[in-house]
Scaffold this active site. Structure first.
Site, PDB file in Angstrom:
ATOM      1  N   CYS A   1      29.159  54.228  54.082  1.00  0.00           N
ATOM      2  CA  CYS A   1      27.747  54.622  54.174  1.00  0.00           C
ATOM      3  C   CYS A   1      27.458  55.395  55.448  1.00  0.00           C
ATOM      4  O   CYS A   1      27.133  56.579  55.414  1.00  0.00           O
ATOM      5  CB  CYS A   1      26.865  53.383  54.134  1.00  0.00           C
ATOM      6  SG  CYS A   1      27.246  52.323  52.751  1.00  0.00           S
TER       7      CYS A   1
ATOM      8  N   LYS B   1      16.480  57.030  52.967  1.00  0.00           N
ATOM      9  CA  LYS B   1      17.785  56.346  52.918  1.00  0.00           C
ATOM     10  C   LYS B   1      18.798  57.019  53.859  1.00  0.00           C
ATOM     11  O   LYS B   1      19.489  56.363  54.643  1.00  0.00           O
ATOM     12  CB  LYS B   1      18.314  56.362  51.480  1.00  0.00           C
ATOM     13  CG  LYS B   1      19.750  55.980  51.323  1.00  0.00           C
ATOM     14  CD  LYS B   1      19.967  54.525  51.621  1.00  0.00           C
ATOM     15  CE  LYS B   1      21.426  54.214  51.866  1.00  0.00           C
ATOM     16  NZ  LYS B   1      21.680  52.818  52.021  1.00  0.00           N
TER      17      LYS B   1
HETATM   18  N1  SAJ Z   1      29.105  49.560  64.228  1.00  0.00           N
HETATM   19  C1  SAJ Z   1      29.375  49.767  65.566  1.00  0.00           C
HETATM   20  N2  SAJ Z   1      28.483  49.320  66.487  1.00  0.00           N
HETATM   21  C2  SAJ Z   1      27.330  48.672  66.141  1.00  0.00           C
HETATM   22  C3  SAJ Z   1      27.046  48.483  64.749  1.00  0.00           C
HETATM   23  C4  SAJ Z   1      27.957  48.937  63.818  1.00  0.00           C
HETATM   24  O1  SAJ Z   1      30.402  50.344  65.931  1.00  0.00           O
HETATM   25  O2  SAJ Z   1      26.594  48.272  67.053  1.00  0.00           O
HETATM   26  C5  SAJ Z   1      30.055  50.045  63.207  1.00  0.00           C
HETATM   27  C6  SAJ Z   1      30.652  48.919  62.343  1.00  0.00           C
HETATM   28  O3  SAJ Z   1      31.737  48.300  62.984  1.00  0.00           O
HETATM   29  C7  SAJ Z   1      31.032  49.691  61.098  1.00  0.00           C
HETATM   30  C8  SAJ Z   1      29.943  50.748  61.002  1.00  0.00           C
HETATM   31  O4  SAJ Z   1      29.375  50.862  62.285  1.00  0.00           O
HETATM   32  O5  SAJ Z   1      32.292  50.335  61.275  1.00  0.00           O
HETATM   33  C9  SAJ Z   1      28.862  50.454  59.995  1.00  0.00           C
HETATM   34  O6  SAJ Z   1      28.503  49.084  60.038  1.00  0.00           O
HETATM   35  P1  SAJ Z   1      27.008  48.560  59.866  1.00  0.00           P
HETATM   36  O7  SAJ Z   1      27.046  47.095  59.899  1.00  0.00           O
HETATM   37  O8  SAJ Z   1      26.117  49.218  60.851  1.00  0.00           O
HETATM   38  O9  SAJ Z   1      26.548  49.141  58.472  1.00  0.00           O
HETATM   39  P2  SAJ Z   1      27.120  49.110  56.956  1.00  0.00           P
HETATM   40  O10 SAJ Z   1      27.883  50.370  56.738  1.00  0.00           O
HETATM   41  O11 SAJ Z   1      27.787  47.833  56.653  1.00  0.00           O
HETATM   42  O12 SAJ Z   1      25.731  49.126  56.164  1.00  0.00           O
HETATM   43  C10 SAJ Z   1      24.796  50.168  56.412  1.00  0.00           C
HETATM   44  C11 SAJ Z   1      23.417  49.524  56.667  1.00  0.00           C
HETATM   45  N3  SAJ Z   1      22.511  50.542  57.179  1.00  0.00           N
HETATM   46  C12 SAJ Z   1      21.748  50.319  58.283  1.00  0.00           C
HETATM   47  O13 SAJ Z   1      21.804  49.302  58.924  1.00  0.00           O
HETATM   48  C13 SAJ Z   1      20.807  51.395  58.670  1.00  0.00           C
HETATM   49  C14 SAJ Z   1      22.893  48.930  55.363  1.00  0.00           C
HETATM   50  O14 SAJ Z   1      21.574  48.435  55.539  1.00  0.00           O
HETATM   51  C15 SAJ Z   1      22.915  49.985  54.251  1.00  0.00           C
HETATM   52  O15 SAJ Z   1      22.442  49.470  53.014  1.00  0.00           O
HETATM   53  C16 SAJ Z   1      24.351  50.422  54.060  1.00  0.00           C
HETATM   54  O16 SAJ Z   1      24.775  51.030  55.294  1.00  0.00           O
HETATM   55  C17 SAJ Z   1      24.392  51.418  52.911  1.00  0.00           C
HETATM   56  O17 SAJ Z   1      24.820  51.015  51.813  1.00  0.00           O
HETATM   57  O18 SAJ Z   1      23.967  52.564  53.063  1.00  0.00           O
END
Ligand code: SAJ
Length: 421
Positions: A268, A214
């Site tokens: 997360c 995780k």
């Molecule tokens: N972000 C970027 N660039 C990207 C992708 C995301 O800057 O290309 C930023 C987003 O704007 C945001 C942050 O990263 O601020 C996180 O966003 P996210 O969509 O990547 O993830 P979360 O936090 O919504 O959800 C993550 C997910 N983890 C992964 O994809 C590995 C989700 O599957 C998990 O269940 C969740 O964390 C969790 O609960 O741990």
């Protein structure tokens, strides 16, 4: 008779509530336990306190059928699922107090044959610690015995949630799950439980490996976003369009660079890498630097925005987006909110904030005179726009309505006009 007839879910947040509702929708009796009285009442009335597509309809349905009820304290059940927050403290160290309080609240209720599952993101060794804690306080119970008499023992397992906010209900059912018990028999029992509502594969492993899996997933994403954010600053230095560079580089069959932005937010990805760093600080160098790069990007965005606004001393400023990512209403750990707050402190009523997913401006912005407006109003009344979140509502504004704006676009949504990133 079904093997699992009742489930207590401890914590009714972004993971606990959807999980409770999905399990209840399979006809299992679920009791959602949460200490906040207002959440107990809201969910008991069939309503929801968090915004997630389709969750309201599902909760309304399972509450109406009586499959989901709520309480402020746990009751005996076949399965206990712990889905409480595990934040980091001021020193970026895991704070497990909510997990331990949840375990404490069920210890006297546990009976032979019960299954205790931890879903909260946790440092390596937490599930074993929980098993040990139960064993210490309940000498009458055997924990996770590796034998034939499964039903005489209490099983303890870790099964991390991996769902993406905005797609929680779909991913909860369709994603693969990794399931690690403190013994193989615990793993098997937990697998049987998840197979009742998960369509994805339920892959067996150990508790310690599942905990690290995780953390690894989110640390991997954080590191990849850090690469993109670092690249955006390099592009800025050389006056090269980062979106074009990423687009062209991603045409290579083995390159897939993520998108830069104003930093990494949410509860997360910006938090979980610290659990690994804390467990091996001398080794986890890439992960630590990635965290620093992503946090540093938020500062860099504020400085660039400040410079741009400094060139237009009387202009109104459209601050587009406060949420931690696109198309959600969650402001927790949001880099956009951090940038907006610093801009509000400095520019007060000149700041017109747009966040289509909230109804009220957070007090830390309102106190400086900033105003919450629609995107249409903002583009009309401002000369400068700082885009911090790639909400769909912003993407839909035609170029004819924003041509007059001096734009800093941290998300690359308006590439049909000259922008700073
Ligand atoms: N972000 C970027 N660039 C990207 C992708 C995301 O800057 O290309 C930023 C987003 O704007 C945001 C942050 O990263 O601020 C996180 O966003 P996210 O969509 O990547 O993830 P979360 O936090 O919504 O959800 C993550 C997910 N983890 C992964 O994809 C590995 C989700 O599957 C998990 O269940 C969740 O964390 C969790 O609960 O741990």
């Amino acid at each position: 008779m079904p093997e699992f007839q009742s489930v207590v879910v401890l914590g009714l947040g972004y993971i606990g509530l959807p999980t409770a509702a999905v399990i209840a929708s399979r006809g299992i009796k679920v009791i959602g336990v949460v200490t906040k009285p207002e959440v107990v009442d809201t969910v008991a009335s069939g309503a929801v306190h968090i915004s997630e597509p389709d969750l309201d309809g599902l909760v309304q349905k399972v509450v109406a059928t009586g499959a989901l009820t709520t309480s402020h304290k746990p009751v005996p059940a076949d399965v206990f699922i712990i889905a409480v927050p595990t934040p980091i403290d001021a020193e970026s160290r895991p704070d497990l107090s909510s997990v331990m309080a949840a375990v404490d609240s069920i210890i006297d209720l546990i009976m032979p044959g019960n299954l205790v599952i931890l879903e909260s993101t946790s440092p390596i060794g937490t599930t074993e610690k929980i098993a040990h804690m139960i064993g210490q306080r309940r000498a009458d119970l055997r924990i996770g015995a590796n034998g034939k008499d499964e039903r005489a023992c209490v099983s303890v397992a870790y099964c991390p949630e991996r769902v993406l906010p905005g797609r929680i209900l779909t991913e909860l059912v369709n994603n693969d799950r990794c399931i690690g018990g403190v013994s193989p028999s615990c793993t098997r029992l937990a697998q049987r439980f998840y197979k009742m509502f998960v369509r994805g594969a339920c892959v067996p492993t150990t508790a310690r490996a599942a905990e690290l899996v995780k953390l690894t997933e989110n640390a991997y994403r954080d590191t990849n976003i850090a690469f993109a954010n670092e690249l955006s600053l390099i592009c800025e230095r050389h006056d090269i369009n980062v979106w074009e560079v990423i687009d062209l580089a991603n045409r290579h069959p083995r390159v897939n660079i993520l998108r830069p932005g104003p930093g990494v937010g949410g509860h997360c990805i910006a938090v979980d890498p610290w659990f690994i760093i804390d467990s091996a600080p001398d080794i986890a160098r890439v992960m630590r630097v990635s965290r620093e790069v992503n946090d540093g990007k938020t500062d860099a965005v504020f400085k660039r925005a400040d410079e741009l606004i400094g060139e237009r001393p009387y202009a109104n400023i459209a601050c587009c987006g406060l949420a931690f990512k696109a198309n959600v209403d969650d402001l927790r750990e949001s880099p956009a909110l951090k940038v907006a707050t610093r801009l509000a402190q400095k520019y007060g009523s000149r700041l017109k904030v747009v966040e289509p997913n909230v109804r009220k401006l957070p007090p830390q912005l309102a106190q400086y005179g900033a105003e919450l407006v629609s995107i249409e109003e903002a583009v009309k009344s401002c000369e400068v726009a700082i885009v911090l979140v790639s909400h769909d509502e912003f993407k839909m504004i035609p170029i004819s309505e924003r041509r007059h704006l001096e734009v800093m676009d941290t998300c690359g949504i308006w590439q049909d006009m000259p922008v700073r990133h």
